[in-house]
Design an enzyme around this catalytic site. Structure first.
Site, PDB file in Angstrom:
ATOM      1  N   THR A  39      10.487   7.208 -26.657  1.00 51.96           N
ATOM      2  CA  THR A  39      11.900   6.849 -26.510  1.00 51.96           C
ATOM      3  C   THR A  39      12.700   7.847 -27.347  1.00 51.96           C
ATOM      4  O   THR A  39      12.128   8.777 -27.931  1.00 51.96           O
ATOM      5  CB  THR A  39      12.161   5.436 -27.069  1.00 51.96           C
ATOM      6  OG1 THR A  39      11.953   5.479 -28.488  1.00 51.96           O
ATOM      7  CG2 THR A  39      11.245   4.395 -26.447  1.00 51.96           C
ATOM      8  N   THR A 135       8.083  -7.033 -40.014  1.00 53.16           N
ATOM      9  CA  THR A 135       9.133  -6.696 -40.975  1.00 53.16           C
ATOM     10  C   THR A 135       9.527  -7.913 -41.810  1.00 53.16           C
ATOM     11  O   THR A 135       9.331  -9.063 -41.374  1.00 53.16           O
ATOM     12  CB  THR A 135      10.374  -6.188 -40.187  1.00 53.16           C
ATOM     13  OG1 THR A 135      11.527  -6.256 -41.014  1.00 53.16           O
ATOM     14  CG2 THR A 135      10.664  -7.054 -38.957  1.00 53.16           C
ATOM     15  N   ASP A 136      10.118  -7.670 -42.965  1.00 57.27           N
ATOM     16  CA  ASP A 136      10.612  -8.786 -43.783  1.00 57.27           C
ATOM     17  C   ASP A 136      11.866  -9.416 -43.159  1.00 57.27           C
ATOM     18  O   ASP A 136      12.281 -10.506 -43.544  1.00 57.27           O
ATOM     19  CB  ASP A 136      10.896  -8.342 -45.227  1.00 57.27           C
ATOM     20  CG  ASP A 136      11.930  -7.223 -45.346  1.00 57.27           C
ATOM     21  OD1 ASP A 136      12.434  -6.724 -44.315  1.00 57.27           O
ATOM     22  OD2 ASP A 136      12.245  -6.837 -46.492  1.00 57.27           O
ATOM     23  N   GLU A 137      12.471  -8.721 -42.165  1.00 55.45           N
ATOM     24  CA  GLU A 137      13.732  -9.219 -41.598  1.00 55.45           C
ATOM     25  C   GLU A 137      13.547 -10.526 -40.834  1.00 55.45           C
ATOM     26  O   GLU A 137      14.510 -11.250 -40.594  1.00 55.45           O
ATOM     27  CB  GLU A 137      14.391  -8.142 -40.732  1.00 55.45           C
ATOM     28  CG  GLU A 137      14.596  -6.864 -41.526  1.00 55.45           C
ATOM     29  CD  GLU A 137      15.503  -5.834 -40.886  1.00 55.45           C
ATOM     30  OE1 GLU A 137      16.308  -6.192 -40.026  1.00 55.45           O
ATOM     31  OE2 GLU A 137      15.393  -4.654 -41.279  1.00 55.45           O
ATOM     32  N   TYR A 160      17.082  -7.764 -33.138  1.00 52.42           N
ATOM     33  CA  TYR A 160      15.875  -7.037 -33.570  1.00 52.42           C
ATOM     34  C   TYR A 160      14.895  -7.970 -34.273  1.00 52.42           C
ATOM     35  O   TYR A 160      13.732  -8.086 -33.892  1.00 52.42           O
ATOM     36  CB  TYR A 160      16.265  -5.868 -34.497  1.00 52.42           C
ATOM     37  CG  TYR A 160      15.102  -5.326 -35.307  1.00 52.42           C
ATOM     38  CD1 TYR A 160      14.029  -4.690 -34.691  1.00 52.42           C
ATOM     39  CD2 TYR A 160      15.062  -5.454 -36.707  1.00 52.42           C
ATOM     40  CE1 TYR A 160      12.954  -4.201 -35.425  1.00 52.42           C
ATOM     41  CE2 TYR A 160      13.995  -4.969 -37.447  1.00 52.42           C
ATOM     42  CZ  TYR A 160      12.941  -4.347 -36.811  1.00 52.42           C
ATOM     43  OH  TYR A 160      11.872  -3.876 -37.529  1.00 52.42           O
ATOM     44  N   LYS A 164      11.166  -9.406 -33.193  1.00 52.66           N
ATOM     45  CA  LYS A 164       9.970  -9.180 -34.025  1.00 52.66           C
ATOM     46  C   LYS A 164       9.325 -10.522 -34.381  1.00 52.66           C
ATOM     47  O   LYS A 164       8.104 -10.652 -34.374  1.00 52.66           O
ATOM     48  CB  LYS A 164      10.323  -8.419 -35.307  1.00 52.66           C
ATOM     49  CG  LYS A 164      10.724  -6.970 -35.121  1.00 52.66           C
ATOM     50  CD  LYS A 164       9.634  -6.082 -34.565  1.00 52.66           C
ATOM     51  CE  LYS A 164       8.496  -5.853 -35.518  1.00 52.66           C
ATOM     52  NZ  LYS A 164       7.502  -4.890 -34.935  1.00 52.66           N
ATOM     53  N   ASP A 296      32.020  -3.943 -41.442  1.00 57.21           N
ATOM     54  CA  ASP A 296      30.671  -4.449 -41.683  1.00 57.21           C
ATOM     55  C   ASP A 296      29.911  -4.647 -40.372  1.00 57.21           C
ATOM     56  O   ASP A 296      30.505  -4.836 -39.321  1.00 57.21           O
ATOM     57  CB  ASP A 296      30.757  -5.795 -42.437  1.00 57.21           C
ATOM     58  CG  ASP A 296      29.513  -6.054 -43.280  1.00 57.21           C
ATOM     59  OD1 ASP A 296      28.556  -5.256 -43.192  1.00 57.21           O
ATOM     60  OD2 ASP A 296      29.515  -7.044 -44.031  1.00 57.21           O
TER      61      ASP A 296
HETATM   62  P1  NAD Z   1      10.632   4.105 -34.979  1.00 55.24           P
HETATM   63  O1  NAD Z   1      11.810   3.618 -34.229  1.00 55.24           O
HETATM   64  O2  NAD Z   1      10.754   5.311 -35.829  1.00 55.24           O
HETATM   65  O3  NAD Z   1       9.423   4.365 -33.969  1.00 55.24           O
HETATM   66  C1  NAD Z   1       9.108   3.498 -32.933  1.00 55.24           C
HETATM   67  C2  NAD Z   1       8.130   4.225 -32.005  1.00 55.24           C
HETATM   68  O4  NAD Z   1       7.760   3.310 -30.959  1.00 55.24           O
HETATM   69  C3  NAD Z   1       8.737   5.444 -31.320  1.00 55.24           C
HETATM   70  O5  NAD Z   1       7.826   6.528 -31.374  1.00 55.24           O
HETATM   71  C4  NAD Z   1       8.953   4.989 -29.884  1.00 55.24           C
HETATM   72  O6  NAD Z   1       8.879   6.049 -28.943  1.00 55.24           O
HETATM   73  C5  NAD Z   1       7.826   3.999 -29.714  1.00 55.24           C
HETATM   74  N1  NAD Z   1       8.091   3.001 -28.662  1.00 55.24           N
HETATM   75  C6  NAD Z   1       9.236   2.281 -28.479  1.00 55.24           C
HETATM   76  N2  NAD Z   1       9.113   1.493 -27.389  1.00 55.24           N
HETATM   77  C7  NAD Z   1       7.859   1.701 -26.907  1.00 55.24           C
HETATM   78  C8  NAD Z   1       7.136   1.159 -25.818  1.00 55.24           C
HETATM   79  N3  NAD Z   1       7.685   0.246 -24.984  1.00 55.24           N
HETATM   80  N4  NAD Z   1       5.888   1.581 -25.595  1.00 55.24           N
HETATM   81  C9  NAD Z   1       5.323   2.510 -26.407  1.00 55.24           C
HETATM   82  N5  NAD Z   1       5.962   3.067 -27.440  1.00 55.24           N
HETATM   83  C10 NAD Z   1       7.224   2.659 -27.701  1.00 55.24           C
HETATM   84  O7  NAD Z   1      10.124   2.850 -35.828  1.00 55.24           O
HETATM   85  P2  NAD Z   1       9.481   2.750 -37.276  1.00 55.24           P
HETATM   86  O8  NAD Z   1      10.554   2.693 -38.285  1.00 55.24           O
HETATM   87  O9  NAD Z   1       8.398   3.761 -37.406  1.00 55.24           O
HETATM   88  O10 NAD Z   1       8.840   1.283 -37.197  1.00 55.24           O
HETATM   89  C11 NAD Z   1       7.511   1.101 -36.724  1.00 55.24           C
HETATM   90  C12 NAD Z   1       7.147  -0.374 -36.819  1.00 55.24           C
HETATM   91  O11 NAD Z   1       7.279  -0.826 -38.170  1.00 55.24           O
HETATM   92  C13 NAD Z   1       8.069  -1.283 -35.994  1.00 55.24           C
HETATM   93  O12 NAD Z   1       7.266  -2.292 -35.405  1.00 55.24           O
HETATM   94  C14 NAD Z   1       9.025  -1.873 -37.005  1.00 55.24           C
HETATM   95  O13 NAD Z   1       9.482  -3.143 -36.605  1.00 55.24           O
HETATM   96  C15 NAD Z   1       8.123  -1.963 -38.229  1.00 55.24           C
HETATM   97  N6  NAD Z   1       8.812  -1.903 -39.529  1.00 55.24           N
HETATM   98  C16 NAD Z   1       9.658  -0.878 -39.813  1.00 55.24           C
HETATM   99  C17 NAD Z   1      10.263  -0.815 -41.069  1.00 55.24           C
HETATM  100  C18 NAD Z   1      11.173   0.332 -41.441  1.00 55.24           C
HETATM  101  O14 NAD Z   1      11.788   0.296 -42.516  1.00 55.24           O
HETATM  102  N7  NAD Z   1      11.299   1.365 -40.643  1.00 55.24           N
HETATM  103  C19 NAD Z   1      10.001  -1.806 -42.021  1.00 55.24           C
HETATM  104  C20 NAD Z   1       9.126  -2.850 -41.680  1.00 55.24           C
HETATM  105  C21 NAD Z   1       8.517  -2.885 -40.439  1.00 55.24           C
HETATM  106  P1  TYD Z   2      19.107   0.345 -42.003  1.00 50.98           P
HETATM  107  O1  TYD Z   2      18.552   1.625 -42.522  1.00 50.98           O
HETATM  108  O2  TYD Z   2      19.716   0.324 -40.651  1.00 50.98           O
HETATM  109  O3  TYD Z   2      17.924  -0.741 -42.126  1.00 50.98           O
HETATM  110  P2  TYD Z   2      17.981  -2.361 -41.930  1.00 50.98           P
HETATM  111  O4  TYD Z   2      19.258  -2.732 -41.313  1.00 50.98           O
HETATM  112  O5  TYD Z   2      16.823  -2.580 -41.007  1.00 50.98           O
HETATM  113  O6  TYD Z   2      17.778  -2.940 -43.290  1.00 50.98           O
HETATM  114  O7  TYD Z   2      20.196  -0.185 -43.030  1.00 50.98           O
HETATM  115  C1  TYD Z   2      19.890  -0.384 -44.407  1.00 50.98           C
HETATM  116  C2  TYD Z   2      21.119  -0.963 -45.062  1.00 50.98           C
HETATM  117  O8  TYD Z   2      22.157   0.032 -45.040  1.00 50.98           O
HETATM  118  C3  TYD Z   2      21.691  -2.167 -44.340  1.00 50.98           C
HETATM  119  O9  TYD Z   2      22.239  -3.065 -45.296  1.00 50.98           O
HETATM  120  C4  TYD Z   2      22.820  -1.584 -43.487  1.00 50.98           C
HETATM  121  C5  TYD Z   2      23.314  -0.430 -44.335  1.00 50.98           C
HETATM  122  N1  TYD Z   2      23.867   0.724 -43.585  1.00 50.98           N
HETATM  123  C6  TYD Z   2      25.109   1.244 -43.944  1.00 50.98           C
HETATM  124  O10 TYD Z   2      25.799   0.745 -44.850  1.00 50.98           O
HETATM  125  N2  TYD Z   2      25.554   2.334 -43.253  1.00 50.98           N
HETATM  126  C7  TYD Z   2      24.841   2.915 -42.242  1.00 50.98           C
HETATM  127  O11 TYD Z   2      25.321   3.908 -41.621  1.00 50.98           O
HETATM  128  C8  TYD Z   2      23.565   2.372 -41.900  1.00 50.98           C
HETATM  129  C9  TYD Z   2      22.749   2.961 -40.798  1.00 50.98           C
HETATM  130  C10 TYD Z   2      23.118   1.278 -42.621  1.00 50.98           C
END
Ligand code: NAD
Ligand code: TYD
Length: 360
Positions: A39, A135-137, A160, A164, A296
């Site tokens: 994606t 995720t913790d969310e 989101y 999850k 916000d």
């Molecule tokens: P990201 O958005 O960087 O990557 C997601 C990947 O999934 C991409 O490579 C995308 O192409 C692929 N993808 C999306 N839809 C798909 C589908 N239908 N089939 C196959 N591939 C698909 O995400 P990330 O930040 O690396 O997060 C990875 C996982 O970790 C997620 O499940 C997310 O919920 C979880 N997570 C992320 C965070 C964070 O801070 N980023 C924290 C806790 C948990």
């Molecule tokens: P984000 O990186 O989108 O992660 P998540 O919403 O999954 O926690 O955002 C982290 C925090 O930063 C969240 O409180 C939203 C805030 N935020 C901003 O204030 N400005 C921005 O442009 C973005 C992307 C996030």
């Protein structure tokens, strides 16, 4: 470990860090099949070095959608997959507010589909593992005190996190109903190399380097618990090796910061590696002056904080990177790769950012 591991979403931020970590830091002797839809958030090139070094014998990339039962099934059979790590998801809260459909499809239907494929292929095998990344969310928003435990009731508030949460429930149901050996980890906010610049830290970093306004939602007091991505990867590895089927593990950095504090810490790291006085894009101002308060986020969760006592006690995991150390590594990586990344962020996405939040 000599098995074949199917990593879904391995071209994204955490998935690509995980694959690199497994090949470089664990002594893993098996094969990884990276199954990713590519994606807007996935880049095959994130792992071009791994592809050169380990492909095609020990590393295989397959473009595909986890919602496609036939294709996932064929991959599990062809490669004799015995471990699945599901990272694939739509992950950006703001996008989920503006268009939730893909979140429901990938995060719920896709996860369900993977569980079904695992069940169909593995039957009653116990030498297999399905690890679901969450995720913790899913726990919702905390008040001023307290931290999320594995036993905290789910209370998701964005499309989101609701999607999850659904997939977590399905994964648990497959353990209880069918005996599928499932583990789940719920992790706090990650940061580090290869993160898409839609998320706070890389977005602020790249904007700071270019001297552009940095949008801060609301009063900037929302709190996140930050974890360097390599620490998350190690936690997943430890769970795969020693985690008990049916169990959930919370993973967090014990690093709670209000968003304004996070940005200040980021600017300190930037000042070390690219001092604002030497950055001509800033035209004499300092990084902090780029902060711009904007409207916000709808339903913005106020505070997240994780209690990772269980994974520490039971599996001996704890984070190794401090916040400033992790941020400096992140800044160094983006200074080296940021301009390439910016080019790869699709024009449509930049237009979307302009329209909705930032460059109004
Ligand atoms: P990201 O958005 O960087 O990557 C997601 C990947 O999934 C991409 O490579 C995308 O192409 C692929 N993808 C999306 N839809 C798909 C589908 N239908 N089939 C196959 N591939 C698909 O995400 P990330 O930040 O690396 O997060 C990875 C996982 O970790 C997620 O499940 C997310 O919920 C979880 N997570 C992320 C965070 C964070 O801070 N980023 C924290 C806790 C948990
Ligand atoms: P984000 O990186 O989108 O992660 P998540 O919403 O999954 O926690 O955002 C982290 C925090 O930063 C969240 O409180 C939203 C805030 N935020 C901003 O204030 N400005 C921005 O442009 C973005 C992307 C996030």
């Amino acid at each position: 470990m000599t098995k074949t591991m199917l990593v879904t979403g391995g071209a994204g931020f955490i998935g690509s860090n995980f694959i690199r970590f497994v090949f470089e830091k664990t002594g893993f002797k098996g094969r990884i099949v990276n199954f990713d839809k590519l994606t807007y958030a996935g880049l095959r090139g994130n792992l071009s070095d791994i592809e050169r070094r380990f492909g095609p014998k020990r590393y295989v990339f397959i473009k595909g959608d986890i919602c496609n039962f036939k294709k996932v099934n064929a991959v599990i059979r062809k490669y004799d997959v015995s471990v699945i790590v599901n990272f694939a998801a739509e992950t950006h809260v703001d996008r989920s507010i503006h268009g939730p459909r893909e979140f429901i499809e990938t995060n719920i239907t896709g996860a369900f589909n993977l569980l079904e494929c695992a069940r169909a292929n593995w039957k009653n095998r116990k030498d297999v593992r399905f690890h679901h990344i969450s995720t913790d969310e899913v726990f919702g928003s905390l008040g001023k005190t307290g931290r999320f435990m594995e036993t905290t009731p789910y209370d998701p508030r964005s499309p989101y996190s609701a999607a999850k949460a659904s997939s977590d429930h399905l994964a648990r149901a497959y353990f209880h109903t069918y005996g599928l050996p499932v583990t789940i980890s719920n992790c706090s906010n990650n940061y580090g190399p290869y993160q898409h610049p839609e998320k706070l830290i890389p977005l602020a970093l790249l904007k700071a380097v270019d001297g552009e306004p940095i949008p801060v939602y609301g009063d900037g007091g929302n709190t996140r618990d930050w974890l360097f991505v390599e620490d998350h990867c190690r936690a997943i590895w430890v769970i795969l090796r020693r985690g008990r089927p049916g169990e959930t593990y919370n993973v967090g950095g014990n690093c709670e910061k209000r968003n304004l504090e996070t940005l200040r810490a980021l600017f300190r790291a930037l000042e070390k590696l690219k001092p604002s006085v030497k950055n001509q894009m800033l035209k004499g101002c300092r990084y902090e002056e780029l902060i711009t308060f904007v409207k916000d986020r709808a339903g913005h969760d106020r505070r997240y904080a994780i209690d990772s006592g269980k994974i520490k006690r039971e599996l001996g995991w704890k984070p190794r990177f401090g916040f400033s150390e992790g941020l400096e590594a992140t800044v160094a990586w983006y200074l080296a790769h940021g301009s390439r990344l910016k080019k790869t962020v699709a024009a449509s996405y930049r237009a979307w950012l302009k329209k909705n939040y930032i460059l109004r």
